[in-house]
Design a protein around this motif. Structure first.
Motif, PDB file in Angstrom:
ATOM      1  N   LYS A  60       0.838  -1.202   0.000  1.00  0.00           N
ATOM      2  CA  LYS A  60       0.000   0.000   0.000  1.00  0.00           C
ATOM      3  C   LYS A  60       0.868   1.246   0.000  1.00  0.00           C
ATOM      4  O   LYS A  60       2.055   1.173   0.318  1.00  0.00           O
ATOM      5  CB  LYS A  60      -0.928  -0.002   1.206  1.00  0.00           C
ATOM      6  CG  LYS A  60      -0.199   0.191   2.519  1.00  0.00           C
ATOM      7  CD  LYS A  60      -1.024  -0.137   3.710  1.00  0.00           C
ATOM      8  CE  LYS A  60      -0.712  -1.401   4.425  1.00  0.00           C
ATOM      9  NZ  LYS A  60       0.507  -2.080   4.282  1.00  0.00           N
ATOM     10  N   ARG A  70       1.501   4.150  -6.693  1.00  0.00           N
ATOM     11  CA  ARG A  70       0.041   3.940  -6.747  1.00  0.00           C
ATOM     12  C   ARG A  70      -0.316   2.503  -6.338  1.00  0.00           C
ATOM     13  O   ARG A  70      -0.997   1.776  -7.033  1.00  0.00           O
ATOM     14  CB  ARG A  70      -0.506   4.293  -8.125  1.00  0.00           C
ATOM     15  CG  ARG A  70      -0.338   5.772  -8.453  1.00  0.00           C
ATOM     16  CD  ARG A  70      -1.021   6.239  -9.727  1.00  0.00           C
ATOM     17  NE  ARG A  70      -2.152   5.462 -10.134  1.00  0.00           N
ATOM     18  CZ  ARG A  70      -2.225   4.817 -11.301  1.00  0.00           C
ATOM     19  NH1 ARG A  70      -1.227   4.860 -12.164  1.00  0.00           N
ATOM     20  NH2 ARG A  70      -3.312   4.131 -11.619  1.00  0.00           N
ATOM     21  N   ASP A  72      -2.335   1.685  -4.300  1.00  0.00           N
ATOM     22  CA  ASP A  72      -3.744   1.615  -3.920  1.00  0.00           C
ATOM     23  C   ASP A  72      -4.580   0.858  -4.956  1.00  0.00           C
ATOM     24  O   ASP A  72      -5.759   0.594  -4.744  1.00  0.00           O
ATOM     25  CB  ASP A  72      -4.310   3.025  -3.713  1.00  0.00           C
ATOM     26  CG  ASP A  72      -4.105   3.930  -4.924  1.00  0.00           C
ATOM     27  OD1 ASP A  72      -3.312   3.582  -5.834  1.00  0.00           O
ATOM     28  OD2 ASP A  72      -4.727   5.003  -4.960  1.00  0.00           O
ATOM     29  N   ARG A  73      -3.970   0.451  -6.058  1.00  0.00           N
ATOM     30  CA  ARG A  73      -4.684  -0.319  -7.082  1.00  0.00           C
ATOM     31  C   ARG A  73      -4.833  -1.767  -6.624  1.00  0.00           C
ATOM     32  O   ARG A  73      -3.905  -2.324  -6.018  1.00  0.00           O
ATOM     33  CB  ARG A  73      -3.920  -0.266  -8.413  1.00  0.00           C
ATOM     34  CG  ARG A  73      -3.819   1.140  -8.998  1.00  0.00           C
ATOM     35  CD  ARG A  73      -2.901   1.193 -10.199  1.00  0.00           C
ATOM     36  NE  ARG A  73      -1.516   1.088  -9.756  1.00  0.00           N
ATOM     37  CZ  ARG A  73      -0.489   0.827 -10.567  1.00  0.00           C
ATOM     38  NH1 ARG A  73      -0.693   0.618 -11.859  1.00  0.00           N
ATOM     39  NH2 ARG A  73       0.732   0.775 -10.087  1.00  0.00           N
ATOM     40  N   PRO A  74      -5.957  -2.388  -6.911  1.00  0.00           N
ATOM     41  CA  PRO A  74      -6.174  -3.766  -6.467  1.00  0.00           C
ATOM     42  C   PRO A  74      -5.093  -4.717  -6.976  1.00  0.00           C
ATOM     43  O   PRO A  74      -4.737  -4.706  -8.154  1.00  0.00           O
ATOM     44  CB  PRO A  74      -7.534  -4.139  -7.061  1.00  0.00           C
ATOM     45  CG  PRO A  74      -8.218  -2.838  -7.328  1.00  0.00           C
ATOM     46  CD  PRO A  74      -7.121  -1.844  -7.623  1.00  0.00           C
ATOM     47  N   VAL A  76      -1.890  -4.768  -6.531  1.00  0.00           N
ATOM     48  CA  VAL A  76      -0.565  -4.235  -6.848  1.00  0.00           C
ATOM     49  C   VAL A  76       0.297  -4.232  -5.582  1.00  0.00           C
ATOM     50  O   VAL A  76      -0.134  -3.787  -4.524  1.00  0.00           O
ATOM     51  CB  VAL A  76      -0.646  -2.819  -7.455  1.00  0.00           C
ATOM     52  CG1 VAL A  76       0.741  -2.235  -7.696  1.00  0.00           C
ATOM     53  CG2 VAL A  76      -1.436  -2.854  -8.753  1.00  0.00           C
ATOM     54  N   ALA A 109       4.683   3.877 -11.278  1.00  0.00           N
ATOM     55  CA  ALA A 109       3.519   2.992 -11.158  1.00  0.00           C
ATOM     56  C   ALA A 109       3.522   1.889 -12.215  1.00  0.00           C
ATOM     57  O   ALA A 109       2.607   1.059 -12.250  1.00  0.00           O
ATOM     58  CB  ALA A 109       2.236   3.815 -11.260  1.00  0.00           C
TER      59      ALA A 109
END
Length: 158
Positions: A60, A70, A72-74, A76, A109
């Motif tokens: 996270k 980033r 916060d992407r599912p 990742v 990212a």
């Protein structure tokens, strides 16, 4: 590579303590679920405190500090390793000290690419988001070399 595959690989390198941050372990909430890989030949690194991991696996963003990937992407996650100047330069193409001049234009990212760490590049850290077909072999090599580097720092100098 999945998160579990990374953790199993690093744990299997020998003399490694995998510390996954949790409430039960007393870690700050922002770190819960992230894993820290410590070179620990005598099994006492946690008790001594003040340890420095040679690699980490983060799941996270850390708001206000480290959010360029980033995460916060599912699904990742990011594998990070302290590789030092020589290997950093080999895999990134410039020295850690010169990183600020190369930072602009990098997409921190981007998945499956060896990149300078978005916050610790100047200290010789590299990062890979979701190592896949392009980078999984290189990530394994990087993790082995980061562990070897940590071991060398712990050996008595003659």
């Amino acid at each position: 590579m999945t998160e579990d595959e990374v953790i199993r690989f690093v744990a299997g390198l020998g003399d490694v303590d995998v510390m996954t941050a949790s409430r039960e372990g007393g870690a700050p909430e922002v770190a819960w679920g992230d894993s820290f890989f410590l070179y620990d030949p005598d099994g006492g690194a946690r008790e001594r405190g003040g340890f420095t991991p040679f690699a980490t696996l983060v799941t996270k963003d850390y708001p206000g500090f480290d959010s360029d990937s980033r995460l916060d992407r599912p699904g990742v996650f990011r594998v990070n390793a302290a590789v030092g100047r020589e290997l950093f330069e080999e895999v990134v193409g410039h020295s850690p000290a010169a990183h600020d001049g190369f930072r602009e234009g990098l997409d921190f990212a981007e998945l499956d690419r060896v990149l300078p760490h978005p916050a610790y590049a100047a200290q010789g850290w590299v990062a890979v988001l979701n190592p896949g077909e392009r980078t999984s072999g290189r990530v394994r090599e990087i993790l082995v070399r980061a562990r070897e580097r940590a071991a060398a720092r712990c050996r008595p100098q003659v």
